[in-house]
Write a protein that holds these residues in place. Sequence first.
Motif: not given
Length: 208
Positions: A55-73
């Motif tokens: 399971v992958l998860t991101t926190s507030f990825d529309t803000g400065p935290n940014g998207p999950i790195v694509k290598e994982i997906t």
Amino acid sequence: MSFTYNRLDVDQCIFLFVDHQSGLIQLVNDYQQHEFQKNVMALAKVAQYYKSPAVLTTSFDTGPNGPIVKEITDLLPNAPLIRRPGQINAMDNDDFVNEIKKTGRKQIVISGVLTEICVAFPALSLIEQGYEVFVVTDASGTFAEHTREAAHKRMAAAGCQLLNWAAVAGEIHRDWRRDIQGFGAIWRDHIPGYWCLMQSYDAAQNAK
């Protein structure tokens, strides 16, 4: 004191990748960036190799935290990605919790950024709920070594087990004879110097 060694079991474990996001990863200073990237990719390859639920998860990825790195997906295209709108502790998000519960598995292999927040908070919550929690220390990163050590002590005191990605791979694999080439390929690609060992092995095999 009695002790029971409960090994990681390929049929019982699930991999959680928490907040490996393009913005947050820039805050990682307890590992060099290239080293951290190789560790995270190695862990993702371990999950892929064993066909384990993830399971992958991101926190507030529309803000400065940014998207999950694509290598994982890219490595885990079928893993659900839970985009938390704001909860800091991933276990405060019902969708994330439900994805874990759906697997029916009780061994949690968790990594993330930042170690003392994005890893520690859900790890402690999972321990509280009766899960076995295995924290992958070298695929989790944070501001500095001293903040990492404080987080490790907090999690270990609660019952989390600390290990690196290679220990996760080895404990699940159990026996080299199951698959020397496939298992060895992960080590070859992500452990400095191991590529030479695999070349030596291949040469010896070809010389027979």
